[in-house]
Design a protein around this motif. Structure first.
Motif, short mmCIF file in Angstrom:
data_model
loop_
_atom_site.label_atom_id
_atom_site.label_comp_id
_atom_site.label_asym_id
_atom_site.label_seq_id
_atom_site.Cartn_x
_atom_site.Cartn_y
_atom_site.Cartn_z
N THR A 116 27.44 -31.60 54.11
CA THR A 116 26.89 -31.63 52.77
C THR A 116 27.52 -32.78 51.98
O THR A 116 28.73 -32.93 51.94
N ILE A 117 26.70 -33.59 51.35
CA ILE A 117 27.19 -34.71 50.55
C ILE A 117 27.38 -34.27 49.10
O ILE A 117 28.32 -34.67 48.43
N VAL A 118 26.45 -33.45 48.61
CA VAL A 118 26.52 -32.98 47.24
C VAL A 118 26.57 -31.47 47.23
O VAL A 118 25.76 -30.80 47.86
N ALA A 119 27.55 -30.90 46.53
CA ALA A 119 27.70 -29.45 46.44
C ALA A 119 27.61 -29.03 44.99
O ALA A 119 28.13 -29.70 44.10
N SER A 120 26.93 -27.90 44.75
CA SER A 120 26.74 -27.41 43.38
C SER A 120 27.68 -26.24 43.09
O SER A 120 27.99 -25.45 43.98
N ILE A 121 28.12 -26.14 41.84
CA ILE A 121 28.99 -25.04 41.42
C ILE A 121 28.57 -24.60 40.03
O ILE A 121 28.27 -25.42 39.15
N ARG A 122 28.53 -23.29 39.84
CA ARG A 122 28.32 -22.69 38.52
C ARG A 122 29.60 -21.94 38.19
O ARG A 122 30.01 -21.04 38.92
N VAL A 123 30.24 -22.33 37.11
CA VAL A 123 31.56 -21.80 36.81
C VAL A 123 31.68 -21.44 35.33
O VAL A 123 31.16 -22.15 34.46
N ARG A 124 32.35 -20.32 35.07
CA ARG A 124 32.60 -19.90 33.69
C ARG A 124 33.89 -20.57 33.21
O ARG A 124 34.98 -20.23 33.66
N ALA A 125 33.75 -21.49 32.29
CA ALA A 125 34.90 -22.23 31.75
C ALA A 125 34.49 -22.84 30.41
O ALA A 125 33.30 -22.95 30.11
N LEU A 126 35.48 -23.24 29.63
CA LEU A 126 35.25 -23.83 28.31
C LEU A 126 34.43 -22.91 27.42
O LEU A 126 33.67 -23.35 26.54
#
Length: 279
Positions: free
Chosen positions: A208-218
């Motif tokens: 995988t060249i591009v990986a997605s992340i959904r994260v609770r922050a800020l």
């Protein structure tokens, strides 16, 4: 620079690398312009490869610079590639380049890591993203895999944690196979133990060249994707083993959240080095 002691000589090493790359003697011989018979003799120790042939074999097998030195020494030649400490004056231009690149990426997260996935520098965006990570995981040397996958690390904030975990473990496994580094294999075994093991995890060479992340922050949910770049044509082991990981906002909301968070910290440095605090 201390080189590891190897058993079986250069032929045994070449055979291990060829099998790791899943290429036949015939295919490799064609690629490096020698005969399969001569390559067989080299692998069995019946023939000593020339320095020129070793370089062609190392190129054909995509052997990392550190391991190329081991290969040369095993064949009775002197090592070719120098390993310079990153803090040395000789690599000042590299440190400055890393600093410029990760600073320019602000306010979005960016960091530089070495061959063992230890962070050597990060920018303000990365610090903001890791603000809720357990302080124990941020004591240098800070390992990006531990920070991301440990139950007290970023993993507890990630919404799509199974997908993200699978990507990181696949990437780490790929790196351990490509480099032949035992330290990475040990790290892989460690971080896979943080969560339930699945068949998808890991004995896959994820590309995988591009990986997605959904994260609770800020104070909100952020959507990011990450990319990794390396220094091409490096002839110093330290530089060749450096990589830069940059995280990019996947939507306008995430971009605005990082800009607003950075604006609330006007006195914070845009980038920081962990070298001076490393163990």
């Amino acid at each position: 620079m201390t080189l590891p002691i190897t058993e079986g000589g250069v032929g045994s090493l070449l055979r291990k690398w060829r099998r790791r790359r899943k290429i036949s003697q015939h295919e490799l011989a064609l690629q490096v312009e020698t005969s399969a018979r001569h390559l067989s003799f080299v692998e069995t120790g019946r023939s000593r490869p020339s320095r020129s042939l070793l370089h062609r074999l190392a190129d054909g097998l995509e052997i990392p610079l550190r391991q190329r030195n081991t290969l040369l020494v095993s064949a009775g030649y002197s090592p070719l590639y120098q390993e310079t400490p990153l803090e040395a004056p000789r690599l000042k231009v590299v440190r400055e380049a890393v600093d410029r690149l990760i600073t320019a990426h602000a306010p979005y997260p960016a960091l530089a890591v070495d061959a063992d996935e230890d962070i050597v520098a990060m920018n303000l965006g990365a610090e903001l993203l890791l603000a809720e990570v357990s302080p124990a995981l941020l004591v240098p040397p800070v390992n990006v895999m531990r920070v991301c996958l440990h139950p007290e690390g970023l993993a507890r904030q990630v919404v799509n944690v199974d997908e993200w975990r699978s990507h990181l473990l696949g990437r780490l496994y790929r790196q351990s196979v490509y480099s032949g580094r035992e330290s990475l294999r040990e790290l892989y075994d460690e971080v896979t133990a943080y969560g339930p093991r699945t068949a998808k995890d890991c004995q896959e060479l994820s590309d995988t060249i591009v990986a997605s992340i959904r994260v609770r922050a800020l104070g909100t949910e952020l959507k990011l994707f990450s990319t990794i770049t390396t220094f091409g044509a490096a002839t110093d082991i330290t530089v060749a083993e450096l990589s830069l990981e940059t995280m990019h906002p996947a939507d306008a909301h995430t971009a605005a959240a990082f800009r607003a968070a950075a604006e609330r910290q006007p006195d914070r440095k845009a980038s920081m080095s962990l070298l001076s605090r490393s163990a």
